[in-house]
Design an enzyme around this catalytic site. Structure first.
Site, PDB file in Angstrom:
ATOM      1  N   ASP A   9       0.793  -1.246   0.000  1.00  0.00           N
ATOM      2  CA  ASP A   9       0.000   0.000   0.000  1.00  0.00           C
ATOM      3  C   ASP A   9       0.824   1.294   0.000  1.00  0.00           C
ATOM      4  O   ASP A   9       0.526   2.232   0.769  1.00  0.00           O
ATOM      5  CB  ASP A   9      -0.964   0.002   1.202  1.00  0.00           C
ATOM      6  CG  ASP A   9      -1.995  -1.119   1.137  1.00  0.00           C
ATOM      7  OD1 ASP A   9      -1.965  -1.933   0.192  1.00  0.00           O
ATOM      8  OD2 ASP A   9      -2.840  -1.201   2.060  1.00  0.00           O
ATOM      9  N   LYS A 107      -6.971  -4.805  -3.296  1.00  0.00           N
ATOM     10  CA  LYS A 107      -7.756  -5.378  -2.202  1.00  0.00           C
ATOM     11  C   LYS A 107      -8.680  -4.312  -1.642  1.00  0.00           C
ATOM     12  O   LYS A 107      -8.433  -3.122  -1.828  1.00  0.00           O
ATOM     13  CB  LYS A 107      -6.835  -5.920  -1.113  1.00  0.00           C
ATOM     14  CG  LYS A 107      -5.958  -4.848  -0.496  1.00  0.00           C
ATOM     15  CD  LYS A 107      -4.983  -5.422   0.503  1.00  0.00           C
ATOM     16  CE  LYS A 107      -4.118  -4.336   1.116  1.00  0.00           C
ATOM     17  NZ  LYS A 107      -4.863  -3.326   1.897  1.00  0.00           N
ATOM     18  N   CYS A 152      -2.032  -2.961   7.591  1.00  0.00           N
ATOM     19  CA  CYS A 152      -1.953  -3.876   6.447  1.00  0.00           C
ATOM     20  C   CYS A 152      -0.675  -4.714   6.429  1.00  0.00           C
ATOM     21  O   CYS A 152      -0.717  -5.888   6.048  1.00  0.00           O
ATOM     22  CB  CYS A 152      -2.141  -3.096   5.153  1.00  0.00           C
ATOM     23  SG  CYS A 152      -3.854  -2.502   5.007  1.00  0.00           S
TER      24      CYS A 152
HETATM   25  C1  VGL Z   1      -4.748   0.471   5.702  1.00  0.00           C
HETATM   26  C2  VGL Z   1      -6.352   1.272   7.119  1.00  0.00           C
HETATM   27  C3  VGL Z   1      -7.302   1.186   6.127  1.00  0.00           C
HETATM   28  C4  VGL Z   1      -3.316   0.093   5.499  1.00  0.00           C
HETATM   29  C5  VGL Z   1      -5.683   0.360   4.695  1.00  0.00           C
HETATM   30  O1  VGL Z   1      -2.846   0.066   4.340  1.00  0.00           O
HETATM   31  O2  VGL Z   1      -2.635  -0.171   6.511  1.00  0.00           O
HETATM   32  N1  VGL Z   1      -5.091   0.921   6.902  1.00  0.00           N
HETATM   33  N2  VGL Z   1      -6.955   0.727   4.908  1.00  0.00           N
END
Ligand code: VGL
Ligand code: ZN
Length: 198
Positions: A9, A107, A152
């Site tokens: 991410d 995702k 994540c």
């Molecule tokens: C994430 C919160 C919501 C992350 C993704 O990438 O850690 N955290 N969506």
């Protein structure tokens, strides 16, 4: 042993200036790019929510970001709107070397279920398909870097260890949100799951 670098991410919304900014999130981009040459496979994950996703506080009347709500699959932190499909915030950080990626795994598309882990949605049952991809390529060792360390990266690392991969998390190439002690819980949870923290 075939090893993959899993870059979690590294998107604009998780970097300073983004909707769910992680402090220092952009400081790790150059280090991640440099690390890519050391692996026979590089996989990028991308948080990729439809507008109005159920993990957004804005989808729950009266709720504030960082509130916790009960979903059918358990407690869920409500986040600011982030990584909406096709938005600038959902794009990878402009300096991330996406050319080197063998695969991009998106995702969080299911409107009803959040997905922190790159392997399973937050119901801990619905697979993303990443395990099948890695297995069919003969990849058995994973190094995880990216954002956010306590969400994540943490959930992905624990699922990967449970699936039988040798898992390392490079904490110098990761940054956390640290909501309500989530960082300490994540570090001890990963250690307990057999994840090597470097
Ligand atoms: C994430 C919160 C919501 C992350 C993704 O990438 O850690 N955290 N969506
Ligand atoms: Zn998300």
């Amino acid at each position: 042993m075939t090893a993959a670098l899993i870059v979690i991410d590294m998107q604009n919304d998780f970097c300073p200036g983004g909707a769910l900014a992680v402090a220092g999130g952009d400081d790790i981009v150059d280090g991640i790019n440099a690390r890519m040459a050391d692996f026979s496979a590089v996989i990028l994950t991308q948080d990729w929510h439809p507008a109005g996703h159920s993990s957004f506080a804005s989808s729950h009347p009266g709720a504030q970001a960082m509130d916790v709500t009960d979903m059918p699959y358990g407690p869920q932190i409500l986040w600011p709107d982030h990584c909406v499909q096709g938005s600038a915030g959902a794009r990878f950080h402009a300096s991330l070397n996406t050319d080197r990626a063998d695969a991009v795994l998106r995702k969080g598309m299911n409107p009803q279920i959040d997905s922190y882990s790159a392997f399973f949605e937050n119901d801990q049952q619905t697979p993303t398909g990443l395990d099948g991809y890695l297995r069919t390529r003969g990849i058995t060792a994973l190094t995880l870097v990216g954002l956010a360390l306590d969400f994540c990266v943490n959930f992905s690392a624990i699922d990967a260890a449970r699936l039988g991969y040798a898992v390392r998390v490079e904490t110098a190439l990761s940054r956390g949100i640290d909501a309500g002690g989530s960082m300490d819980a994540a570090l001890s949870g990963m250690r307990a799951a057999g994840v090597t923290l470097i």
